[in-house]
Design a protein around this motif. Structure first.
Motif, PDB file in Angstrom:
ATOM      1  N   MET A   1       0.811  -1.215   0.000  1.00 21.88           N
ATOM      2  CA  MET A   1       0.000   0.000   0.000  1.00 21.88           C
ATOM      3  C   MET A   1       0.851   1.274   0.000  1.00 21.88           C
ATOM      4  SD  MET A   1      -2.930  -1.264  -0.259  1.00 21.88           S
ATOM      5  CE  MET A   1      -4.035   0.080  -0.026  1.00 21.88           C
ATOM      6  N   VAL A   2       2.092   1.217   0.459  1.00 27.48           N
ATOM      7  CA  VAL A   2       2.915   2.422   0.566  1.00 27.48           C
ATOM      8  C   VAL A   2       4.155   2.394  -0.331  1.00 27.48           C
ATOM      9  CG1 VAL A   2       2.133   2.921   2.908  1.00 27.48           C
ATOM     10  CG2 VAL A   2       4.178   1.533   2.573  1.00 27.48           C
ATOM     11  N   LEU A   3       4.241   1.424  -1.233  1.00 25.19           N
ATOM     12  CA  LEU A   3       5.411   1.331  -2.088  1.00 25.19           C
ATOM     13  C   LEU A   3       5.422   2.430  -3.142  1.00 25.19           C
ATOM     14  CD1 LEU A   3       5.659  -2.494  -2.807  1.00 25.19           C
ATOM     15  CD2 LEU A   3       7.058  -1.144  -1.243  1.00 25.19           C
ATOM     16  N   PRO A   4       6.573   3.046  -3.356  1.00 28.08           N
ATOM     17  CA  PRO A   4       6.676   4.015  -4.453  1.00 28.08           C
ATOM     18  C   PRO A   4       6.703   3.281  -5.794  1.00 28.08           C
ATOM     19  CG  PRO A   4       8.797   3.757  -3.379  1.00 28.08           C
ATOM     20  CD  PRO A   4       7.807   2.942  -2.591  1.00 28.08           C
ATOM     21  N   ASP A   5       6.609   4.015  -6.896  1.00 33.42           N
ATOM     22  CA  ASP A   5       6.511   3.420  -8.227  1.00 33.42           C
ATOM     23  C   ASP A   5       7.727   2.586  -8.623  1.00 33.42           C
ATOM     24  OD1 ASP A   5       4.020   4.470  -8.571  1.00 33.42           O
ATOM     25  OD2 ASP A   5       4.725   6.228  -9.681  1.00 33.42           O
ATOM     26  N   ASN A   6       8.894   2.883  -8.073  1.00 27.51           N
ATOM     27  CA  ASN A   6      10.089   2.140  -8.467  1.00 27.51           C
ATOM     28  C   ASN A   6      10.198   0.765  -7.799  1.00 27.51           C
ATOM     29  OD1 ASN A   6      10.585   3.572  -6.029  1.00 27.51           O
ATOM     30  ND2 ASN A   6      12.769   3.224  -6.264  1.00 27.51           N
TER      31      ASN A   6
ATOM     32  N   ASN B   1      13.411  -3.276  -6.731  1.00 31.25           N
ATOM     33  CA  ASN B   1      13.534  -1.870  -7.112  1.00 31.25           C
ATOM     34  C   ASN B   1      13.910  -1.839  -8.590  1.00 31.25           C
ATOM     35  OD1 ASN B   1      14.310   0.806  -7.525  1.00 31.25           O
ATOM     36  ND2 ASN B   1      15.081   1.004  -5.436  1.00 31.25           N
ATOM     37  N   LEU B   2      13.061  -1.247  -9.408  1.00 33.32           N
ATOM     38  CA  LEU B   2      13.306  -1.196 -10.848  1.00 33.32           C
ATOM     39  C   LEU B   2      14.588  -0.443 -11.194  1.00 33.32           C
ATOM     40  CD1 LEU B   2       9.676  -0.528 -12.101  1.00 33.32           C
ATOM     41  CD2 LEU B   2      10.956  -2.671 -12.242  1.00 33.32           C
ATOM     42  N   ASN B   3      15.024   0.447 -10.332  1.00 36.55           N
ATOM     43  CA  ASN B   3      16.249   1.202 -10.592  1.00 36.55           C
ATOM     44  C   ASN B   3      17.500   0.339 -10.522  1.00 36.55           C
ATOM     45  OD1 ASN B   3      14.709   3.544 -10.833  1.00 36.55           O
ATOM     46  ND2 ASN B   3      14.898   4.005  -8.656  1.00 36.55           N
ATOM     47  N   TYR B   4      17.385  -0.860  -9.974  1.00 37.86           N
ATOM     48  CA  TYR B   4      18.531  -1.760  -9.845  1.00 37.86           C
ATOM     49  C   TYR B   4      18.441  -2.956 -10.787  1.00 37.86           C
ATOM     50  CZ  TYR B   4      19.636   1.018  -5.789  1.00 37.86           C
ATOM     51  OH  TYR B   4      19.942   2.071  -4.966  1.00 37.86           O
TER      52      TYR B   4
ATOM     53  N   ARG C   1       5.634  -1.303 -16.015  1.00 39.60           N
ATOM     54  CA  ARG C   1       6.381  -0.400 -15.144  1.00 39.60           C
ATOM     55  C   ARG C   1       7.857  -0.330 -15.546  1.00 39.60           C
ATOM     56  NH1 ARG C   1       4.005  -1.293  -9.369  1.00 39.60           N
ATOM     57  NH2 ARG C   1       5.645   0.127  -8.727  1.00 39.60           N
ATOM     58  N   PHE C   2       8.419  -1.437 -16.008  1.00 34.23           N
ATOM     59  CA  PHE C   2       9.812  -1.453 -16.462  1.00 34.23           C
ATOM     60  C   PHE C   2       9.982  -0.623 -17.721  1.00 34.23           C
ATOM     61  CE2 PHE C   2      13.490  -3.725 -18.497  1.00 34.23           C
ATOM     62  CZ  PHE C   2      14.435  -3.329 -17.565  1.00 34.23           C
ATOM     63  N   ALA C   3       8.997  -0.695 -18.627  1.00 32.24           N
ATOM     64  CA  ALA C   3       9.043   0.076 -19.862  1.00 32.24           C
ATOM     65  C   ALA C   3       8.922   1.570 -19.618  1.00 32.24           C
ATOM     66  CB  ALA C   3       7.937  -0.385 -20.815  1.00 32.24           C
ATOM     67  N   ASN C   4       8.274   1.966 -18.527  1.00 26.08           N
ATOM     68  CA  ASN C   4       8.060   3.383 -18.223  1.00 26.08           C
ATOM     69  C   ASN C   4       9.211   4.015 -17.439  1.00 26.08           C
ATOM     70  OD1 ASN C   4       5.608   3.428 -19.534  1.00 26.08           O
ATOM     71  ND2 ASN C   4       4.468   2.868 -17.725  1.00 26.08           N
ATOM     72  N   LEU C   5      10.322   3.316 -17.301  1.00 24.11           N
ATOM     73  CA  LEU C   5      11.471   3.892 -16.574  1.00 24.11           C
ATOM     74  C   LEU C   5      12.099   5.029 -17.319  1.00 24.11           C
ATOM     75  CD1 LEU C   5      13.409   0.952 -14.943  1.00 24.11           C
ATOM     76  CD2 LEU C   5      12.186   2.774 -13.835  1.00 24.11           C
TER      77      LEU C   5
END
Length: 104
Positions: free
Chosen positions: A51-56, A67-70, A100-104
């Protein structure tokens, strides 16, 4: 700064900023967090965290949030992180992960 309070191996609390989280994995009945600087345990349940996770931060299977950034690369159905860890994206979470990965 957003983040979670975690416990280290000596049960001492420390702050984990969400941008420093690499993975969160369910191990038994507790969540293990791997961050850039430190590893620890999160005293929360999955519902509270999602419920509190950011988009990454995205859930890729029933036990793992990454974490998509990693992400180094995505080879269906596996995700390779910059740490060298390989995780499998479940069929249920594949469409959401791809979007979500494509929208990085």
């Amino acid at each position: 700064m957003k983040g979670f309070s975690a416990l280290d191996s000596h049960d001492k609390p420390f702050w984990v900023p969400t941008d420093g989280i690499v993975t969160i994995q369910l191990k038994g009945h507790v969540f293990s967090v791997q961050s850039v600087n430190k590893n620890g345990l999160l005293p929360k349940n999955l519902y509270e965290m999602v419920m509190v996770l950011p988009d990454n931060l995205v859930r890729i299977n029933k036990n793992t949030i990454i974490n998509l950034n990693y992400v180094k690369e995505f080879r269906k159905p596996n995700v390779v992180l910059i740490t060298g860890d390989i995780h499998t994206v479940s069929r249920r979470n594949l469409a959401n992960f791809r979007q979500r990965f494509a929208n990085l």
